[in-house]
Design a protein around this motif. Structure first.
Motif, short mmCIF file in Angstrom:
data_model
loop_
_atom_site.label_atom_id
_atom_site.label_comp_id
_atom_site.label_asym_id
_atom_site.label_seq_id
_atom_site.Cartn_x
_atom_site.Cartn_y
_atom_site.Cartn_z
N GLU A 1 12.71 13.90 -14.19
CA GLU A 1 13.10 12.51 -14.40
C GLU A 1 13.90 11.95 -13.23
O GLU A 1 13.72 10.79 -12.83
CB GLU A 1 13.92 12.40 -15.70
CG GLU A 1 14.42 11.00 -16.02
CD GLU A 1 13.29 10.01 -16.28
OE1 GLU A 1 13.53 8.80 -16.16
OE2 GLU A 1 12.16 10.44 -16.59
N ALA A 2 14.79 12.76 -12.68
CA ALA A 2 15.62 12.28 -11.56
C ALA A 2 14.75 11.93 -10.35
O ALA A 2 14.97 10.89 -9.70
CB ALA A 2 16.65 13.35 -11.19
N GLU A 3 13.78 12.79 -10.08
CA GLU A 3 12.87 12.52 -8.96
C GLU A 3 12.04 11.27 -9.23
O GLU A 3 11.79 10.46 -8.33
CB GLU A 3 11.96 13.73 -8.73
CG GLU A 3 11.10 13.61 -7.48
CD GLU A 3 10.29 14.87 -7.21
OE1 GLU A 3 9.31 14.77 -6.45
OE2 GLU A 3 10.65 15.94 -7.74
N ASN B 1 0.82 -1.21 0.00
CA ASN B 1 0.00 0.00 0.00
C ASN B 1 0.86 1.27 0.00
O ASN B 1 0.51 2.28 -0.61
CB ASN B 1 -0.93 0.00 1.21
CG ASN B 1 -2.02 -1.05 1.10
OD1 ASN B 1 -2.36 -1.49 0.00
ND2 ASN B 1 -2.54 -1.49 2.23
N THR B 2 2.02 1.18 0.67
CA THR B 2 2.94 2.32 0.63
C THR B 2 3.50 2.50 -0.78
O THR B 2 3.65 3.64 -1.27
CB THR B 2 4.09 2.11 1.63
OG1 THR B 2 3.54 1.83 2.93
CG2 THR B 2 4.98 3.34 1.72
N ALA B 3 3.78 1.38 -1.43
CA ALA B 3 4.27 1.44 -2.82
C ALA B 3 3.22 2.04 -3.74
O ALA B 3 3.55 2.82 -4.67
CB ALA B 3 4.65 0.03 -3.29
N ILE B 4 1.97 1.74 -3.52
CA ILE B 4 0.88 2.28 -4.33
C ILE B 4 0.82 3.81 -4.21
O ILE B 4 0.60 4.53 -5.20
CB ILE B 4 -0.47 1.66 -3.92
CG1 ILE B 4 -0.52 0.17 -4.27
CG2 ILE B 4 -1.64 2.40 -4.57
CD1 ILE B 4 -0.44 -0.13 -5.73
N GLU B 5 1.02 4.30 -3.00
CA GLU B 5 1.01 5.76 -2.81
C GLU B 5 2.17 6.42 -3.56
O GLU B 5 2.01 7.49 -4.14
CB GLU B 5 1.09 6.08 -1.31
CG GLU B 5 -0.14 5.69 -0.51
CD GLU B 5 -1.41 6.30 -1.07
OE1 GLU B 5 -1.42 7.53 -1.31
OE2 GLU B 5 -2.39 5.56 -1.27
N ILE B 6 3.32 5.75 -3.54
CA ILE B 6 4.47 6.29 -4.30
C ILE B 6 4.17 6.25 -5.79
O ILE B 6 4.49 7.18 -6.54
CB ILE B 6 5.75 5.49 -3.97
CG1 ILE B 6 6.16 5.75 -2.52
CG2 ILE B 6 6.89 5.86 -4.93
CD1 ILE B 6 7.36 4.96 -2.06
N ASN B 7 3.51 5.20 -6.23
CA ASN B 7 3.12 5.07 -7.64
C ASN B 7 2.24 6.24 -8.08
O ASN B 7 2.39 6.77 -9.19
CB ASN B 7 2.39 3.74 -7.83
CG ASN B 7 2.78 3.07 -9.13
OD1 ASN B 7 3.95 3.02 -9.48
ND2 ASN B 7 1.79 2.58 -9.85
N LYS B 8 1.34 6.62 -7.20
CA LYS B 8 0.45 7.76 -7.51
C LYS B 8 1.26 9.04 -7.68
O LYS B 8 1.00 9.85 -8.57
CB LYS B 8 -0.58 7.93 -6.40
CG LYS B 8 -1.61 6.82 -6.32
CD LYS B 8 -2.56 7.06 -5.14
CE LYS B 8 -3.56 5.93 -5.00
NZ LYS B 8 -4.43 6.10 -3.81
N ALA B 9 2.24 9.21 -6.79
CA ALA B 9 3.09 10.40 -6.88
C ALA B 9 3.91 10.40 -8.16
O ALA B 9 4.11 11.45 -8.80
CB ALA B 9 4.00 10.47 -5.65
N MET B 10 4.39 9.23 -8.57
CA MET B 10 5.17 9.11 -9.81
C MET B 10 4.33 9.50 -11.02
O MET B 10 4.81 10.15 -11.96
CB MET B 10 5.67 7.67 -9.98
CG MET B 10 6.74 7.27 -8.99
SD MET B 10 7.02 5.48 -8.97
CE MET B 10 7.48 5.19 -10.69
N ASN B 11 3.06 9.11 -11.02
CA ASN B 11 2.19 9.32 -12.18
C ASN B 11 1.86 10.79 -12.44
O ASN B 11 1.45 11.14 -13.55
CB ASN B 11 0.89 8.52 -12.02
CG ASN B 11 1.12 7.02 -12.13
OD1 ASN B 11 2.10 6.58 -12.75
ND2 ASN B 11 0.23 6.23 -11.54
N VAL B 12 2.03 11.64 -11.44
CA VAL B 12 1.68 13.05 -11.64
C VAL B 12 2.93 13.93 -11.80
O VAL B 12 2.82 15.16 -11.95
CB VAL B 12 0.83 13.58 -10.45
CG1 VAL B 12 -0.50 12.84 -10.39
CG2 VAL B 12 1.58 13.47 -9.13
#
Length: 395
Positions: A335-337, A318-329
């Motif tokens: 790119e580095a971030e 679930n923590t990974a999913i939250e990071i995934n959401k942040a990556m998508n926006v």
């Protein structure tokens, strides 16, 4: 001389009348034994109206027996009764117990009340099975009343706590909250060995604004059922609804000190810290680490627990999913971030994987676990394993 003869005739008639009335009870008993229920009923009703037999235990005992027989009759002869024969039997036994000569009849009355309460219980069970909660409540209540009267007649008889449970359950289903609370509390006072009673009584107290009573019941439940998951979840929800999980953490840590080998305590401690990850953002990482530590200790005690493996894996996932959401926006220029978040996400997926794989081994058919595994395998470029899980899912 005629006056003397006449007086003697009157006296003889009175004696014959006195003899005749007790014989009505005996006649009723004979008719009952022969299965002639109409004649038995007529005879016993006459006896209940006579001043010489209306105050005798035997009269009312046999009246009850006759109406029990009528209640159990399957011929259909007595369907036109205005009153319920079983109720009339019960009333008769109650009356019998109030008679002045009851002393030598109590055991017989107790035996008949046992039959009465069983008949009411059967009616209640049939009504319950047919979805008629109102009728089930009425008959279970009467069964309980008959059982209590049986105990008055025969102190060696057994109290049926099961019927008390059914009364409380049907009271709850028919919105008789006060009655449900009364009967659930009665069971708790009797130390009834069913955690459902405690969690439901706590919920009823809470629903009616009695928070102190609700908490007392929960604390008693935790004392009597220290390993019961439903009790633990109810307690967790109680403190969660009040944003007081820190209180629960303290209680769990104290309990673990007393019982360090109790896997359930670690499980609930992990779940509690998992909830605090979402509620206490300032200390989210501390709660995350504490949750994983608790789950790890639980799995050291029992590594084959599906729910603990699943919860531990879900915490990473679930923590990974939250990071995934942040990556998508993220915009393209960051790119580095993005790459940094990607590494964090994949690390979390990798950490989750052993727990989900263990859970899958324990329960291979659980779809929830398989979907998580598929996601991780796809995200971490493990195509063969992803394809294998897809096959298991029928995709």
């Amino acid at each position: 001389m005629r006056k003397i003869v006449f007086a003697l005739f009157i006296t003889m008639a009175s004696v014959l009348s006195l003899v005749a009335q007790p014989s009505k009870v005996n006649s009723a008993a004979t008719w009952l034994a022969n299965g002639e229920l109409t004649q038995a009923r007529n005879a016993i009703e006459e006896a209940t109206q006579n001043e010489k037999t209306m105050n005798q235990t035997k009269t009312w005992l046999y009246r009850g027996r006759i109406y029990i027989a009528i209640a159990r009759d399957t011929t259909g002869k007595f369907l036109t009764f205005d009153a319920d024969p079983l109720d009339m039997a019960f009333e008769s036994f109650q009356k019998a117990l109030s008679m002045p000569d009851v002393k030598n009849w109590k055991k017989d009355i107790g035996d008949e009340l046992f039959v009465t309460y069983n008949l009411y219980f059967s009616r209640g069970a049939n009504a319950y099975n047919n979805g008629d909660s109102e009728s089930a409540y009425t008959n279970f209540m009467k069964a309980h009343e008959a059982n209590m009267l049986q105990l008055d007649a025969d102190p060696e008889a057994a109290l049926d706590t099961g019927v008390i449970f059914n009364v409380g359950l049907m009271a709850e289903r028919t919105k008789r909250t006060v009655e449900a609370i009364t009967y659930y509390q009665k069971l708790i006072d009797l130390k009834y060995n069913e955690s459902y009673i405690y969690t439901q009584l706590s919920a009823l107290f809470e629903k009616n604004g009695k928070e102190d009573e609700a908490l007392k019941v929960l604390e008693l439940a935790r004392e009597r059922f220290p390993n019961d998951k439903d009790v633990m979840i109810t307690e967790l929800n109680y403190y969660l609804s009040r944003n007081q999980l820190d209180v629960l953490v303290g209680k769990l840590n104290a309990a673990i000190e007393l019982d360090p080998g109790n896997v359930e305590l670690y499980f609930v401690l992990g779940t509690t810290h998992g909830e605090l990850v979402k509620l206490d953002s300032m200390h989210a990482q501390e709660h995350f680490d504490a949750a994983i530590e608790a789950y790890s200790k639980a799995l050291q005690i029992d590594p084959n627990r599906y729910d603990i493996n699943l919860n531990a894996g879900a915490l990473y996932y679930n923590t990974a999913i939250e990071i995934n959401k942040a990556m998508n926006v993220l915009p393209l220029e960051k790119e580095a971030e993005y790459q940094n978040l990607l590494k964090q996400r994949n690390k979390l997926y990798t950490d989750a994987l052993p727990y989900f794989e263990a859970a899958h081994r324990i329960d291979p058919g659980n779809v929830e676990c398989m979907l998580a595994l598929k996601e991780i395998y796809v995200r971490t470029d493990q195509k063969d394993k992803a394809d294998e899980i897809k096959k298991e899912l029928g995709q």
